[in-house]
Design an enzyme around this catalytic site. Structure first.
Site, short mmCIF file in Angstrom:
data_model
loop_
_atom_site.label_atom_id
_atom_site.label_comp_id
_atom_site.label_asym_id
_atom_site.label_seq_id
_atom_site.Cartn_x
_atom_site.Cartn_y
_atom_site.Cartn_z
N ASP A 43 0.83 -1.20 0.00
CA ASP A 43 0.00 0.00 0.00
C ASP A 43 0.87 1.26 0.00
O ASP A 43 1.60 1.52 0.95
CB ASP A 43 -0.88 -0.06 1.26
N GLY B 205 -5.03 3.68 -7.98
CA GLY B 205 -5.25 3.94 -9.41
C GLY B 205 -4.40 5.05 -10.00
O GLY B 205 -4.55 5.40 -11.17
N ASP C 74 -10.62 4.19 -1.29
CA ASP C 74 -11.27 3.17 -0.46
C ASP C 74 -12.78 3.12 -0.62
O ASP C 74 -13.45 4.15 -0.73
CB ASP C 74 -10.94 3.43 1.02
C1 GLA Z 1 -5.42 2.39 2.76
C2 GLA Z 1 -5.96 1.24 1.92
C3 GLA Z 1 -6.99 0.46 2.72
C4 GLA Z 1 -6.35 -0.05 4.00
C5 GLA Z 1 -5.75 1.09 4.81
C6 GLA Z 1 -4.94 0.59 5.99
O1 GLA Z 1 -6.41 3.34 3.01
O2 GLA Z 1 -6.51 1.71 0.73
O3 GLA Z 1 -7.51 -0.61 1.96
O4 GLA Z 1 -5.36 -0.99 3.68
O5 GLA Z 1 -4.89 1.88 3.99
O6 GLA Z 1 -4.30 1.60 6.68
#
Ligand code: GLA
Length: 393
Positions: free
Chosen positions: A151, A197, A218
């Site tokens: 991430d 993205g 998200d």
């Molecule tokens: C980001 C990701 C989420 C999750 C959080 C965790 O927002 O997009 O899916 O993994 O981090 O901190």
């Protein structure tokens, strides 16, 4: 294609070709169909620990989800502890023994996933993998990890200061670095890119080793956000296929924020999109409806179809949309969506799907044989619902 004359160049081309084939094969082995499983974030966020993960694994089996195809139990952010003097990452007190947890999950016939960031910190502010990529990949492999969600988060701070071209290079290098580190462990580990993205990741996600890449920010447990993300996938179908998938984020089914027809739409749309099916609810507390929807064999089969043709939008008229997906057996799944919350009449023109005569349709939800439908058909549909048809000549 004309081959270069120089034997050296020919040799280099052969090696490059072999490398590409091997990379594609490795990708295909780990995610030949979109990954299915569960992820801790949507429901538990930071309230996730060893006991909760074990309970989710137990429930995955007891509920019949494992037998329906859900195998990955993925721990998201907040498991990370400190690095020791050698720089090795350790889990925090919530996860006393990651290897023992992986053994437990594997003993249930399931696989274990974990989460990190290419930046120094994860999105929740925990330790990321920056500068420790190879070391972390080795640690994950030694624990028995089968899936990594990587991430972007604090690496994004570097990107803010970079030109678009530099940002592109930083991101691609960061993901390639971890991909190589994972490959070097020799353990098949699904590589899930999460950078929301940026820079149209669908164009390059596979080339940096991604088996899937998030295409958006998200999801939340509301119809509006789910629909914004799901219907926003129009046009991305050509970038997905066996080993490399668009990821419109995890499921919210069973978390309580949507109506039954809205969760039906969520499941149908994700199946049509060949999206990863990662449940994001508490598997130990599921209603019969939630289990039935998540384990619906027809929906799972649409998502997991071996041909891996992601579905796409065929037509839209205001809030009424028709989407379709080509299946390996030659049939088409046709989905009629009503994005408004009022009852409506929706029209489908099967000529847009290259049919020239009335089609044969079966209702995927009820298995009712609808017989022949005219090329130009109208159906009534309630608000926020979906009609799902399997259509053949
Ligand atoms: C980001 C990701 C989420 C999750 C959080 C965790 O927002 O997009 O899916 O993994 O981090 O901190």
């Amino acid at each position: 294609m004309t081959l270069p004359r120089s034997p050296l160049l020919r040799f280099a081309l052969l090696i490059a070709g072999l490398g590409l084939t091997m990379a594609l094969q490795a990708a295909t082995v780990v995610a030949a169909t979109p990954p299915m499983g569960w992820n801790s974030w949507n429901h538990f966020a930071e309230k996730i620990d060893d006991a909760t993960v074990r309970a989710q694994a137990d429930a995955m089996v007891a509920s019949g989800m494992r037998d329906a195809g859900y195998v990955y139990i993925n721990i998201d952010d907040t498991w990370e502890g400190e690095r020791d003097a050698k720089g090795e990452i350790h889990a925090n007190a919530k996860f006393p023994d990651m290897k023992a947890l992986a053994d437990y999950v594997h003993s249930k016939g399931l696989k274990l996933g974990i989460y990190s960031s290419p930046g120094p910190k994860t999105c929740a502010g925990f330790e990321g993998s920056y500068g420790h990529e190879a070391q972390d990949a080795k640690t994950y492999a030694a624990w028995g990890i089968d899936y990594l969600k990587y991430d972007l988060c604090s690496l994004g701070e570097q990107l803010d200061r970079a030109t678009p071209l530099q940002a592109r290079q930083i991101m691609r290098e960061a993901y390639t670095k971890m991909h190589r580190a994972l490959l070097a462990t020799g353990r098949p580990i699904v590589f899930s890119l999460c950078q929301y993205g940026y820079d149209s990741v669908w164009h390059w996600g596979a080339s940096v080793g991604g088996n899937l890449w998030r295409t958006t920010g998200d999801i939340t447990d509301t119809y509006d956000r789910m629909a914004e993300i799901g219907f926003g996938q129009a046009g991305l179908a050509k970038y997905a296929g066996p080993g490399h998938w668009n990821d419109p984020d995890m499921l919210e089914i069973g978390n309580g924020g949507m109506k039954p027809e809205e969760y039906r739409t969520h499941m149908a749309l994700w199946a049509l999109l060949s999206a990863p099916l990662l449940a994001g609810n508490d598997l130990t507390k599921m209603s019969a409806e939630t289990v039935a929807l998540l384990t619906n064999r027809d929906l799972v089969a649409i998502d997991q179809d071996a041909a891996g043709h992601q579905g796409d939008r065929i037509a839209a008229e205001g809030t009424l949309e028709v989407w379709a997906k080509d299946m390996a057996d030659g049939s088409k799944i046709v989905a009629l969506f009503n994005r408004s919350d009022i009852y409506n009449e929706i029209r489908v023109d099967f000529r847009q799907l290259h049919f020239t005569k009335p089609v044969h349709a079966v209702d995927v939800w009820t298995h009712n044989d609808l017989g022949r439908l005219a090329l130009d058909t109208r159906m009534l549909i309630q608000g926020h619902d979906v009609i799902l048809l399997r259509v053949t000549r």
